[in-house]
Enzyme design. Structure first.
Site, PDB file in Angstrom:
ATOM      1  CE  LYS A  20       1.101 -11.778 -40.225  1.00 56.96           C
ATOM      2  NZ  LYS A  20       0.540 -11.352 -38.923  1.00 56.96           N
ATOM      3  CB  SER A  52      -1.531  -9.402 -37.096  1.00 57.70           C
ATOM      4  OG  SER A  52      -1.929  -9.827 -38.387  1.00 57.70           O
TER       5      SER A  52
END
Length: 250
Positions: free
Chosen positions: A91, A50
């Protein structure tokens, strides 16, 4: 004892002293760098893609332990949020408390109406699609993956009552570098696209200086340790040369 022998003996003592100092200093730098690095940094393995291409699936990263209040926009953080899952996640912070996040104008993310340049995104892809104007609650962070099309991030939690954000105290560390694999080895760049916003971007951690200290310490230890054998070999050569010269004169 001849003058030459006394000079050689003096040089030998000086060299031995300097060698000992080099080894001692090298040990301090080498061990100190490792110990201090272990205190400041934590290794993590990133399980998904991701954050590609910045960080790939299975990459090993080094993250500096920080307090959540130190987080700035653009930081890549390790955090754990119960409503997102049981494992730590990695993230990128794109918004902090009070920011208005939206996407997309000309394919670019906007923060407080300012288009953000994001060179770390996969080439040829838009920032993300379908984010309505969202205000980040105070004391919280809005997080996105760099591989926006496949990232389970704040965009899939927009209806959680906190606009998809996580609390600052959920942050455990800030990623400074990729340590493995070697083809991605290196420090993460600080994104200049967020630099013009209030608070700016974070400064790099001390990882580079710690690596320099460890490498310098290793060089000093090896160099200082090698002095003895090298000096003895050179001494034997000089001794053999002097003996041959004396025999020739005799």
């Amino acid at each position: 004892m001849s003058r030459t022998q006394r000079t050689d003996e003096g040089r030998g003592r000086l060299g031995s002293t300097l060698s000992s100092i080099a080894v001692a200093l090298g040990c301090v730098l080498f061990l100190g760098g490792f110990v201090w690095g272990a205190v400041l940094y934590q290794p993590y393995t990133v399980p998904t893609g991701s954050m590609a291409p910045t960080i790939g699936s299975g990459d090993r990263v080094l993250a500096q332990r920080i307090d959540g209040d130190e987080v700035r926009r653009g930081d890549v953080v390790v955090f754990k949020q119960k409503t997102w899952g049981d494992l730590p996640m990695v993230k990128r912070v794109v918004g902090i408390g009070g920011d208005r996040i939206a996407c997309c104008e000309d394919g670019k993310l906007t923060v407080n109406g300012k288009e953000i340049a994001e060179p770390y995104l996969p080439k040829g892809k838009f920032a993300v699609s379908g984010i309505p104007t969202t205000t980040v609650p105070k004391g919280r962070l809005f997080l996105l993956g760099d591989e926006r099309s496949g990232s389970l991030d704040s965009t899939v939690h927009l209806d959680d009552g906190q606009n998809g954000s996580v609390p600052r105290d959920a942050v455990r560390a800030r990623v400074d570098a990729v340590a493995w694999p070697t083809d991605r080895l290196g420090m993460l760049e600080r994104p200049e696209g967020f630099a013009g916003l209030p608070g700016g971007i974070s400064e790099p951690g001390p990882l580079r200086m710690l690596v320099i200290a460890v490498v310098a310490g290793m060089v000093l230890v090896l160099g200082g340790g090698a002095y003895g054998p090298v000096a003895k070999r050179m001494g034997r050569r000089r001794g053999s040369g002097s003996a041959r010269e004396a025999a020739s004169v005799g």
